[in-house]
Design a protein around this motif. Structure first.
Motif, PDB file in Angstrom:
ATOM      1  N   ALA A 129       0.831  -1.201   0.000  1.00  0.00           N
ATOM      2  CA  ALA A 129       0.000   0.000   0.000  1.00  0.00           C
ATOM      3  C   ALA A 129       0.870   1.258   0.000  1.00  0.00           C
ATOM      4  N   TYR A 130       2.105   1.133   0.449  1.00  0.00           N
ATOM      5  CA  TYR A 130       3.044   2.250   0.448  1.00  0.00           C
ATOM      6  C   TYR A 130       3.890   2.157  -0.810  1.00  0.00           C
ATOM      7  N   ILE A 140      -0.846   1.788  -6.005  1.00  0.00           N
ATOM      8  CA  ILE A 140      -1.956   0.861  -6.193  1.00  0.00           C
ATOM      9  C   ILE A 140      -3.155   1.635  -6.722  1.00  0.00           C
ATOM     10  N   ASP A 141      -4.107   0.914  -7.300  1.00  0.00           N
ATOM     11  CA  ASP A 141      -5.300   1.555  -7.841  1.00  0.00           C
ATOM     12  C   ASP A 141      -6.077   2.242  -6.735  1.00  0.00           C
ATOM     13  N   GLY A 142      -6.515   3.469  -7.001  1.00  0.00           N
ATOM     14  CA  GLY A 142      -7.316   4.212  -6.040  1.00  0.00           C
ATOM     15  C   GLY A 142      -6.511   5.035  -5.054  1.00  0.00           C
ATOM     16  N   GLN A 143      -5.190   4.994  -5.152  1.00  0.00           N
ATOM     17  CA  GLN A 143      -4.356   5.764  -4.233  1.00  0.00           C
ATOM     18  C   GLN A 143      -4.313   7.218  -4.681  1.00  0.00           C
ATOM     19  N   GLN A 148      -2.400  14.042  -8.617  1.00  0.00           N
ATOM     20  CA  GLN A 148      -3.857  13.980  -8.749  1.00  0.00           C
ATOM     21  C   GLN A 148      -4.510  15.045  -7.873  1.00  0.00           C
ATOM     22  N   PHE A 149      -4.036  15.221  -6.668  1.00  0.00           N
ATOM     23  CA  PHE A 149      -4.589  16.204  -5.746  1.00  0.00           C
ATOM     24  C   PHE A 149      -4.412  17.621  -6.304  1.00  0.00           C
ATOM     25  N   GLU A 150      -3.237  17.876  -6.883  1.00  0.00           N
ATOM     26  CA  GLU A 150      -2.973  19.200  -7.463  1.00  0.00           C
ATOM     27  C   GLU A 150      -3.890  19.475  -8.646  1.00  0.00           C
TER      28      GLU A 150
END
Length: 161
Positions: A129-130, A140-143, A148-150
């Motif tokens: 997950a890290y 991983i998918d959905g992380q 993406q946040f920017e």
């Protein structure tokens, strides 16, 4: 009187079967008590069963089932879950009677949390997950990534696919 070689061999094989069954049962009980569920569901109930049966005479039927039984199959059985919950309630009532109910509840909650977290190591090829622990820092998918946040902040939530 000396026993024939076949009788001695049959006695030896029966003793080996009993020992293998006892050892497998001991490992299962220890793994259930120690709450190491992930280890228990990967080990077959009788690891040497196939070896013992193939060594024996093919005309003699096996006196036990060689099918692998995993702890996960046992947990999926509703009767087992109801029995465990009933046992927990009975023990909880005993602790409530002695005014230790809150302590038992908190310790039970901690044990439940620990038992439901993954305590085994990752398998080969399994991603973490890290992302820093993955090959090429693959996410991983959905992380949610910083990029993406920017994009979501600048162009709105519809800009990210």
């Amino acid at each position: 009187m000396s026993m024939s070689m076949e009788a001695q061999l049959a006695e030896y094989r029966a003793r080996r079967r009993r020992e293998a069954l006892i050892n497998a049962t001991k490992r299962k009980i220890i793994s259930m008590v120690s709450l190491n569920i992930n280890q228990a569901d990967t080990e077959p109930l009788m690891p040497d069963a196939q070896l013992i049966i193939t060594e024996g005479d093919s005309n003699q039927p096996a006196d036990f089932d060689t099918e692998d039984i995993s702890f996960k199959d046992i947990l999926n059985d509703n009767k087992f879950i109801i029995m465990c919950f009933t046992f927990w309630v009975v023990v909880f009532m005993v602790f409530v009677h002695f005014q230790w109910g809150a302590v038992f509840f908190v310790l039970s909650a901690l044990v439940f949390i620990y038992a439901n977290t993954r305590t085994r190591t990752r398998r080969y090829g399994e991603v973490s997950a890290y992302s820093v622990f993955n090959k090429d820092c693959k996410t991983i998918d959905g992380q949610l990534t910083a990029e993406q946040f920017e994009k979501e902040l600048r162009f709105g939530p519809g800009s990210v696919t």
